[in-house]
Motif scaffolding. Structure first.
Motif, PDB file in Angstrom:
ATOM      1  N   TYR A  59      38.765  41.691  44.238  1.00 39.34           N
ATOM      2  CA  TYR A  59      39.013  40.252  44.256  1.00 39.34           C
ATOM      3  C   TYR A  59      39.654  39.863  42.924  1.00 39.34           C
ATOM      4  N   PRO A  60      40.688  39.029  42.909  1.00 36.02           N
ATOM      5  CA  PRO A  60      41.500  38.830  41.702  1.00 36.02           C
ATOM      6  C   PRO A  60      40.745  38.467  40.425  1.00 36.02           C
ATOM      7  N   TYR A  64      41.264  40.024  36.497  1.00 33.49           N
ATOM      8  CA  TYR A  64      42.064  39.119  35.676  1.00 33.49           C
ATOM      9  C   TYR A  64      41.214  38.257  34.751  1.00 33.49           C
TER      10      TYR A  64
END
Length: 240
Positions: A59-60, A64
């Protein structure tokens, strides 16, 4: 940290759902959704050059959130396979252990997320037990995202890493009200577990925001404390 009534409701939820004792004063904090909580903790605990292990794919916010603050990433393959329900996590464990043992600089933390977005994989308590044992040995924090913990389609609800004895020494878990109680736009979730990480998250949030809107916190407490038949209805809808 969130209103006392919601922190007590979170502790009661962990006791009811997973049989885990949680101190509502020091082991849980209300977040503006699990995504914000993860991003804020990444800011609180990351220095440039730190290494974080993340599932690949992921999941981003899991990679990030840390990349934005100068971390280096180790991607651990998490292949979806034919049947996500039959997944054991053995490939992830092997890959993670190999990376740690080969690394010149061991990871500060590893991200876990089961049931997984995007692969839908789940793991059992034995997976968490082995992960906790290895990470305690190497001094690595576990950041677990269980946003989808109430979306399962068999008789075995997904476990929590905090069920493992001594897991709270190294692990914190993020949970969201979005999926379980259909509250996505309201932005409410919580982090529970390791006191050191909860304290770090509390400090960074005291600098960055004013916490979730109080009426939304009251609604979240009512959802956690109230009848849970709605959760079953949502689960059956997804299953159909």
């Amino acid at each position: 940290r969130g209103i006392p009534g919601l922190r007590k409701a979170i502790a009661a939820y962990y006791g009811r759902r997973w049989g885990v004792d949680i101190d509502p004063e020091s082991e849980t904090i209300v977040t503006i959704g699990s995504k914000e909580g993860l991003a804020s903790l990444a800011m609180a605990m990351t220095s440039p050059g730190d290494t974080i292990a993340v599932p690949d794919p992921s999941y981003p916010i899991h990679p990030y959130g840390f990349l934005l603050h100068g971390a280096d990433l180790i991607g651990i393959p998490q292949l979806p396979g034919e049947d996500p329900a039959a997944y054991s996590g053995d490939d992830f464990l092997r890959g993670f252990k190999k990376q740690v043992e080969m690394a010149t600089k061991k990871p500060v933390a590893v991200i876990l997320s089961y049931p997984s977005n995007p692969t839908a994989q789940i793991v059992n308590l034995a997976f968490y037990a082995e992960m906790v044992d290895f990470c305690r040995k190497h001094g690595i924090f576990i950041l677990s995202d269980v946003a989808y913990s109430e979306i399962y389609f068999n008789d075995d609800p997904p476990p929590s890493v905090l069920q493992v004895p001594r897991a709270k020494e190294i692990a914190v878990e993020f949970t969201s009200m979005s999926k379980t109680y259909s509250m996505p736009g309201w932005r409410i979730g919580f982090a529970t577990g390791n006191k050191q990480l909860v304290a770090a998250l509390t400090k960074i949030k005291s600098w960055l925001d004013y916490g979730a809107f109080t009426p939304i916190q009251v609604a979240a407490a009512a959802a956690l404390n109230g009848p849970q038949d709605y959760v079953e209805q949502v689960r059956m809808l997804y299953k159909r």
